[in-house]
Design a protein around this motif. Structure first.
Motif, short mmCIF file in Angstrom:
data_model
loop_
_atom_site.label_atom_id
_atom_site.label_comp_id
_atom_site.label_asym_id
_atom_site.label_seq_id
_atom_site.Cartn_x
_atom_site.Cartn_y
_atom_site.Cartn_z
N ALA A 61 0.83 -1.21 0.00
CA ALA A 61 0.00 0.00 0.00
C ALA A 61 0.86 1.26 0.00
N GLU A 62 1.97 1.24 0.75
CA GLU A 62 2.88 2.39 0.77
C GLU A 62 3.50 2.61 -0.61
N ARG A 64 2.24 1.76 -3.48
CA ARG A 64 1.19 2.26 -4.38
C ARG A 64 0.97 3.76 -4.19
N SER A 65 1.04 4.22 -2.95
CA SER A 65 0.89 5.66 -2.72
C SER A 65 2.09 6.43 -3.26
N GLU A 66 3.28 5.81 -3.20
CA GLU A 66 4.47 6.44 -3.77
C GLU A 66 4.35 6.57 -5.28
N LYS A 68 1.69 7.03 -7.02
CA LYS A 68 0.79 8.14 -7.34
C LYS A 68 1.50 9.49 -7.24
N LYS A 69 2.46 9.59 -6.33
CA LYS A 69 3.17 10.84 -6.11
C LYS A 69 4.34 11.03 -7.07
N LYS A 76 8.48 4.99 -11.49
CA LYS A 76 7.18 4.32 -11.37
C LYS A 76 7.29 2.84 -11.75
#
Length: 97
Positions: A61-62, A64-66, A68-69, A76
């Protein structure tokens, strides 16, 4: 299986142990889709696997949030490869439940 009448009444520890076994089996069933109180694995081993899967899911989850940023495409891709690797680890762990 969680009916209290099916639990051991020899002493309070065995009663509590039966309850814990069923909770562990329920948590394993959420991941594997199979509910089994009497598994070939020990409850402590199943608990370790559940904790390991939870940590891996948190890492995933961490990442995946990275993604997006992140603005750089190559970064990516690297993060996505890491996510895929973690997904494989999770699937392998699920097979061990």
């Amino acid at each position: 299986s969680c009916a209290i009448k099916d639990f051991s009444y020899n002493n309070f520890f065995e009663f509590y142990s039966d309850l814990v076994k069923r909770i562990i089996a329920l948590n394993c069933a959420e991941l594997s889709g199979v509910y089994s109180v009497n598994s070939k694995y020990k409850d402590s081993d199943r608990t370790k696997v559940l904790n390991s899967i939870e940590k891996l899911q948190h890492m995933q989850a961490e990442l995946r949030s990275e993604i997006k940023k992140e603005s750089q495409f190559n970064r990516k891709v690297e993060l996505n490869v890491q996510i895929k690797s973690i997904s494989k680890q999770i699937e392998h762990q699920k097979a061990c439940i």
